[in-house]
Design a protein around this motif. Sequence first.
Motif, PDB file in Angstrom:
ATOM      1  N   VAL A  42       0.836  -1.207   0.000  1.00  0.00           N
ATOM      2  CA  VAL A  42       0.000   0.000   0.000  1.00  0.00           C
ATOM      3  C   VAL A  42       0.869   1.254   0.000  1.00  0.00           C
ATOM      4  O   VAL A  42       0.582   2.227  -0.728  1.00  0.00           O
ATOM      5  N   ALA A  43       1.935   1.255   0.800  1.00  0.00           N
ATOM      6  CA  ALA A  43       2.842   2.408   0.794  1.00  0.00           C
ATOM      7  C   ALA A  43       3.499   2.584  -0.572  1.00  0.00           C
ATOM      8  O   ALA A  43       3.629   3.710  -1.076  1.00  0.00           O
ATOM      9  N   GLY A  44       3.898   1.462  -1.204  1.00  0.00           N
ATOM     10  CA  GLY A  44       4.449   1.559  -2.555  1.00  0.00           C
ATOM     11  C   GLY A  44       3.424   2.011  -3.562  1.00  0.00           C
ATOM     12  O   GLY A  44       3.758   2.710  -4.532  1.00  0.00           O
ATOM     13  N   LEU A  45       2.142   1.623  -3.360  1.00  0.00           N
ATOM     14  CA  LEU A  45       1.075   2.074  -4.255  1.00  0.00           C
ATOM     15  C   LEU A  45       0.912   3.587  -4.206  1.00  0.00           C
ATOM     16  O   LEU A  45       0.731   4.237  -5.252  1.00  0.00           O
ATOM     17  N   VAL A  46       0.991   4.166  -3.006  1.00  0.00           N
ATOM     18  CA  VAL A  46       0.865   5.623  -2.885  1.00  0.00           C
ATOM     19  C   VAL A  46       1.996   6.320  -3.628  1.00  0.00           C
ATOM     20  O   VAL A  46       1.776   7.290  -4.380  1.00  0.00           O
ATOM     21  N   VAL A  47       3.210   5.802  -3.464  1.00  0.00           N
ATOM     22  CA  VAL A  47       4.348   6.403  -4.173  1.00  0.00           C
ATOM     23  C   VAL A  47       4.228   6.168  -5.677  1.00  0.00           C
ATOM     24  O   VAL A  47       4.530   7.055  -6.491  1.00  0.00           O
ATOM     25  N   ALA A  83      -9.219   6.298 -25.799  1.00  0.00           N
ATOM     26  CA  ALA A  83      -9.762   5.740 -24.560  1.00  0.00           C
ATOM     27  C   ALA A  83     -11.181   5.268 -24.822  1.00  0.00           C
ATOM     28  O   ALA A  83     -12.000   6.002 -25.385  1.00  0.00           O
ATOM     29  N   ARG A  84     -11.493   4.051 -24.426  1.00  0.00           N
ATOM     30  CA  ARG A  84     -12.811   3.488 -24.698  1.00  0.00           C
ATOM     31  C   ARG A  84     -13.883   3.956 -23.718  1.00  0.00           C
ATOM     32  O   ARG A  84     -15.068   3.848 -23.995  1.00  0.00           O
ATOM     33  N   SER A  85     -13.483   4.455 -22.570  1.00  0.00           N
ATOM     34  CA  SER A  85     -14.446   4.949 -21.585  1.00  0.00           C
ATOM     35  C   SER A  85     -13.799   6.093 -20.808  1.00  0.00           C
ATOM     36  O   SER A  85     -12.572   6.226 -20.790  1.00  0.00           O
ATOM     37  N   PRO A  86     -14.580   6.921 -20.132  1.00  0.00           N
ATOM     38  CA  PRO A  86     -14.006   8.047 -19.392  1.00  0.00           C
ATOM     39  C   PRO A  86     -13.111   7.634 -18.219  1.00  0.00           C
ATOM     40  O   PRO A  86     -12.281   8.433 -17.780  1.00  0.00           O
ATOM     41  N   VAL A  87     -13.268   6.418 -17.714  1.00  0.00           N
ATOM     42  CA  VAL A  87     -12.492   5.997 -16.547  1.00  0.00           C
ATOM     43  C   VAL A  87     -11.260   5.190 -16.935  1.00  0.00           C
ATOM     44  O   VAL A  87     -10.540   4.713 -16.049  1.00  0.00           O
ATOM     45  N   ASP A  88     -11.003   5.033 -18.224  1.00  0.00           N
ATOM     46  CA  ASP A  88      -9.844   4.234 -18.638  1.00  0.00           C
ATOM     47  C   ASP A  88      -8.536   4.841 -18.159  1.00  0.00           C
ATOM     48  O   ASP A  88      -7.648   4.124 -17.684  1.00  0.00           O
ATOM     49  N   THR A  89      -8.386   6.132 -18.299  1.00  0.00           N
ATOM     50  CA  THR A  89      -7.131   6.768 -17.888  1.00  0.00           C
ATOM     51  C   THR A  89      -6.939   6.696 -16.374  1.00  0.00           C
ATOM     52  O   THR A  89      -5.818   6.475 -15.890  1.00  0.00           O
ATOM     53  N   PHE A  90      -8.027   6.845 -15.617  1.00  0.00           N
ATOM     54  CA  PHE A  90      -7.918   6.759 -14.158  1.00  0.00           C
ATOM     55  C   PHE A  90      -7.545   5.343 -13.722  1.00  0.00           C
ATOM     56  O   PHE A  90      -6.672   5.149 -12.862  1.00  0.00           O
ATOM     57  N   LEU A  91      -8.207   4.352 -14.314  1.00  0.00           N
ATOM     58  CA  LEU A  91      -7.883   2.970 -13.969  1.00  0.00           C
ATOM     59  C   LEU A  91      -6.469   2.604 -14.397  1.00  0.00           C
ATOM     60  O   LEU A  91      -5.783   1.828 -13.710  1.00  0.00           O
ATOM     61  N   LEU A  92      -6.014   3.158 -15.487  1.00  0.00           N
ATOM     62  CA  LEU A  92      -4.649   2.896 -15.931  1.00  0.00           C
ATOM     63  C   LEU A  92      -3.639   3.478 -14.948  1.00  0.00           C
ATOM     64  O   LEU A  92      -2.605   2.861 -14.664  1.00  0.00           O
ATOM     65  N   GLN A  93      -3.911   4.658 -14.411  1.00  0.00           N
ATOM     66  CA  GLN A  93      -3.032   5.244 -13.408  1.00  0.00           C
ATOM     67  C   GLN A  93      -2.958   4.361 -12.156  1.00  0.00           C
ATOM     68  O   GLN A  93      -1.885   4.183 -11.565  1.00  0.00           O
ATOM     69  N   LEU A  94      -4.097   3.794 -11.770  1.00  0.00           N
ATOM     70  CA  LEU A  94      -4.094   2.902 -10.606  1.00  0.00           C
ATOM     71  C   LEU A  94      -3.307   1.623 -10.889  1.00  0.00           C
ATOM     72  O   LEU A  94      -2.577   1.121 -10.023  1.00  0.00           O
ATOM     73  N   ARG A  95      -3.443   1.098 -12.088  1.00  0.00           N
ATOM     74  CA  ARG A  95      -2.686  -0.108 -12.434  1.00  0.00           C
ATOM     75  C   ARG A  95      -1.193   0.167 -12.442  1.00  0.00           C
ATOM     76  O   ARG A  95      -0.397  -0.636 -11.925  1.00  0.00           O
ATOM     77  N   ILE A  96      -0.795   1.282 -13.006  1.00  0.00           N
ATOM     78  CA  ILE A  96       0.627   1.628 -13.002  1.00  0.00           C
ATOM     79  C   ILE A  96       1.126   1.822 -11.574  1.00  0.00           C
ATOM     80  O   ILE A  96       2.223   1.374 -11.203  1.00  0.00           O
ATOM     81  N   GLY A  97       0.311   2.477 -10.746  1.00  0.00           N
ATOM     82  CA  GLY A  97       0.702   2.657  -9.352  1.00  0.00           C
ATOM     83  C   GLY A  97       0.804   1.340  -8.609  1.00  0.00           C
ATOM     84  O   GLY A  97       1.695   1.158  -7.766  1.00  0.00           O
ATOM     85  N   LEU A  98      -0.099   0.395  -8.909  1.00  0.00           N
ATOM     86  CA  LEU A  98      -0.029  -0.912  -8.263  1.00  0.00           C
ATOM     87  C   LEU A  98       1.215  -1.676  -8.676  1.00  0.00           C
ATOM     88  O   LEU A  98       1.905  -2.268  -7.826  1.00  0.00           O
ATOM     89  N   TYR A  99       1.532  -1.686  -9.957  1.00  0.00           N
ATOM     90  CA  TYR A  99       2.739  -2.371 -10.415  1.00  0.00           C
ATOM     91  C   TYR A  99       3.985  -1.725  -9.815  1.00  0.00           C
ATOM     92  O   TYR A  99       4.910  -2.427  -9.375  1.00  0.00           O
ATOM     93  N   ALA A 100       3.992  -0.406  -9.790  1.00  0.00           N
ATOM     94  CA  ALA A 100       5.137   0.281  -9.187  1.00  0.00           C
ATOM     95  C   ALA A 100       5.206   0.005  -7.683  1.00  0.00           C
ATOM     96  O   ALA A 100       6.290  -0.138  -7.111  1.00  0.00           O
ATOM     97  N   GLY A 101       4.033  -0.073  -7.026  1.00  0.00           N
ATOM     98  CA  GLY A 101       4.024  -0.378  -5.600  1.00  0.00           C
ATOM     99  C   GLY A 101       4.551  -1.770  -5.301  1.00  0.00           C
ATOM    100  O   GLY A 101       5.235  -1.969  -4.290  1.00  0.00           O
ATOM    101  N   LEU A 102       4.237  -2.733  -6.154  1.00  0.00           N
ATOM    102  CA  LEU A 102       4.784  -4.070  -5.969  1.00  0.00           C
ATOM    103  C   LEU A 102       6.305  -4.070  -6.106  1.00  0.00           C
ATOM    104  O   LEU A 102       7.010  -4.783  -5.370  1.00  0.00           O
ATOM    105  N   LEU A 103       6.821  -3.284  -7.047  1.00  0.00           N
ATOM    106  CA  LEU A 103       8.273  -3.211  -7.211  1.00  0.00           C
ATOM    107  C   LEU A 103       8.934  -2.453  -6.063  1.00  0.00           C
ATOM    108  O   LEU A 103       9.981  -2.860  -5.559  1.00  0.00           O
ATOM    109  N   ILE A 104       8.322  -1.350  -5.649  1.00  0.00           N
ATOM    110  CA  ILE A 104       8.922  -0.560  -4.574  1.00  0.00           C
ATOM    111  C   ILE A 104       8.886  -1.323  -3.247  1.00  0.00           C
ATOM    112  O   ILE A 104       9.857  -1.325  -2.479  1.00  0.00           O
ATOM    113  N   GLY A 105       7.773  -1.973  -2.961  1.00  0.00           N
ATOM    114  CA  GLY A 105       7.658  -2.718  -1.711  1.00  0.00           C
ATOM    115  C   GLY A 105       8.178  -4.134  -1.766  1.00  0.00           C
ATOM    116  O   GLY A 105       8.034  -4.877  -0.785  1.00  0.00           O
TER     117      GLY A 105
END
Length: 323
Positions: A42-47, A83-105
């Motif tokens: 979770v801490a890595g996800l925030v970063v 973008a196929r829907s208005p939330v695609d970019t937001f969900l993509l940011q969360l996915r990138i943050g999750l992948y980065a959080g897994l690497l950071i943590g």
Amino acid sequence: MNLLPRRRAAGSFERAADGSMTLVEHLRELRSRLFKASLAVVAGLVVGVFFARHIQDFLNSPYCDFQREHWTGPGAFRCDFNARSPVDTFLLQLRIGLYAGLLIGSPIWLYQLWAFIAPGLHRRERRYTYAFTAVAVPLFAAGAFLAWFVVSKSLVFFLGMNDFQISIDVTGYFDFVTGVMLLFGIAFEFPLAVVMLNFAGVVTARRLLGWWRPVIFLTFLFAAIVTPTPDPFGMTALAAAMGLLYFGAVFVAYLNDRRRARKNAIYAGLDDDEVSPLEMEYERVGAAEPIGTAEPVEPPSPVDPPAPIQRPRPLDDRYDETT
């Protein structure tokens, strides 16, 4: 006054290693370590969410660089995606943050996982695990870097074949790039598995070297299947890298076989089913002395026959009217 030193209480690692922990204590330890690992993710996800835009720009750079070089429209260049829907970019940011959080943590949650598994391993197995982990991380990073290089060259090849403007879906592009990086990273762990089989005594370096022809064929077949682009550039790059890593693994296996042979030099030249020469062993230890005859054994003396057992008297003879 007690002058004896106090004995230090056994920690969770020692208690788990010697088997004195109960099942409930193991479950509590697992819950605690999962909680700590989750906090690290979770801490890595925030970063990661904070730097998600920079990571996305880095992943989009091969496509954007190609579009910038071939830009002919009016005004300043802008790298656009669909973008196929208005939330695609937001969900993509969360996915990138999750992948980065897994690497950071990863240092924390990998340590928690290792601390839970390590008590069940021997000291030699733990030492090998440290070495293999230290090699696996750079190999995966090298595979991901090669995938990035292949993607940048493949996009130039495929996008250059079209004479019209192309707009790519942002989610599909991200899945394509990260999928190629993941596949190449996993493929680069192949020589590590070969070395593990050699250290376990399953195969020798000579046998691995004798398999080089089918291994090269299988690496090209594997690269042709997992490479998402149909161009021969990515397939050849992955197969050639896996082939070089395989020969590197064979060299490491050769060094390990030589070390094992020096360790077992006393048994050199002996087959597995050969009987041990006891006379030579006695001469080696200086105990080649003739063995004298054994002293005669006295014959056993006869055993006395058992005494007869008297039959019990009737109850009328043993008791009177009073008793």
